[in-house]
Design a protein around this motif. Sequence first.
Motif, PDB file in Angstrom:
ATOM      1  N   ARG A 107     -13.348 -99.431 -27.985  1.00 24.89           N
ATOM      2  CA  ARG A 107     -12.479 -98.593 -27.143  1.00 24.89           C
ATOM      3  C   ARG A 107     -13.241 -98.128 -25.912  1.00 24.89           C
ATOM      4  NH1 ARG A 107     -10.344 -94.100 -27.897  1.00 24.89           N
ATOM      5  NH2 ARG A 107      -8.131 -94.473 -27.620  1.00 24.89           N
ATOM      6  N   LEU A 152      -6.090 -99.130 -28.652  1.00 24.57           N
ATOM      7  CA  LEU A 152      -6.499 -98.585 -27.361  1.00 24.57           C
ATOM      8  C   LEU A 152      -5.564 -97.474 -26.883  1.00 24.57           C
ATOM      9  CD1 LEU A 152      -7.551-101.882 -25.565  1.00 24.57           C
ATOM     10  CD2 LEU A 152      -9.015-100.176 -26.639  1.00 24.57           C
ATOM     11  N   TRP A 191      -3.943 -92.510 -29.540  1.00 22.40           N
ATOM     12  CA  TRP A 191      -5.099 -91.868 -30.174  1.00 22.40           C
ATOM     13  C   TRP A 191      -4.727 -90.580 -30.889  1.00 22.40           C
ATOM     14  CZ3 TRP A 191      -9.312 -92.764 -32.428  1.00 22.40           C
ATOM     15  CH2 TRP A 191     -10.195 -91.723 -32.732  1.00 22.40           C
TER      16      TRP A 191
END
Length: 253
Positions: free
Chosen positions: A109, A134, A137
Amino acid sequence: MTLNSSWDFSSFDGVKLKIHEIGQGKPVILLHGLFSNAETNWIKFGHAGSLAEAGFRVIMPDLRAHGQSEAPHDADAYPDDVLIKDALALIDHLDLPEYDLGGFSLGARTTAKLLTTDITPGKAILAGMGLEGLAGWDRRQGFFLEAIELRDTAKRGDPHWMAIQFMKSQKIDTVAAAHLLKTFSDMQPKAIETITTPTLVLCGSEDRDNGDPDALADLLPNGHHIAVPGTHMSSVTKPEMAQEMLRFLSGEI
């Protein structure tokens, strides 16, 4: 093969990071995963040694709040995207004319976001990563923060159990880790499409912890996906991980 060196680096804000090196030749910077360290991800299972034997200088920081690097408890030591700032400071300090860059999971990431800055590595490796890893989160952050809260009460079978056991095995400072988890920001598909660096997406055949690796490779202008044996946790223990990294970095694929 033994380490050539291990040294302290003062990052942009003075926090000390431990940097491990092995080998001589073309530099490759490798970033480890969440709750791990350079030893566990890259050294223990021979990946760094294999690259060094093939003529690479392998540079492996312990990320902030991980391994032998400092883990301050002050929230001010964890600005947004602090790992990006740390990596850029290290790259600037090394002042390498050319280098490659890679990472596993959290390291991937971080690598992906670094590839949208003005750095210019020759090649990049995103290991243990898929497209969905990616972004989104907030959900993953919540899971790991819950794992920290439940570290002394969760029972076997709890969905947090494996993360908790790994944190404990790596002696993670949970106060620092909780601060760090809140610094990560999402990366959107439009940003991924701007990455022109030749990039290998290297993922365990049973690993979808961070989403679809084929979708990530397809979105990258110069992306290529290769599967290696294993799950998210076990793929980094397999020799195929180093073999495919080496084939890519050496120009065989």
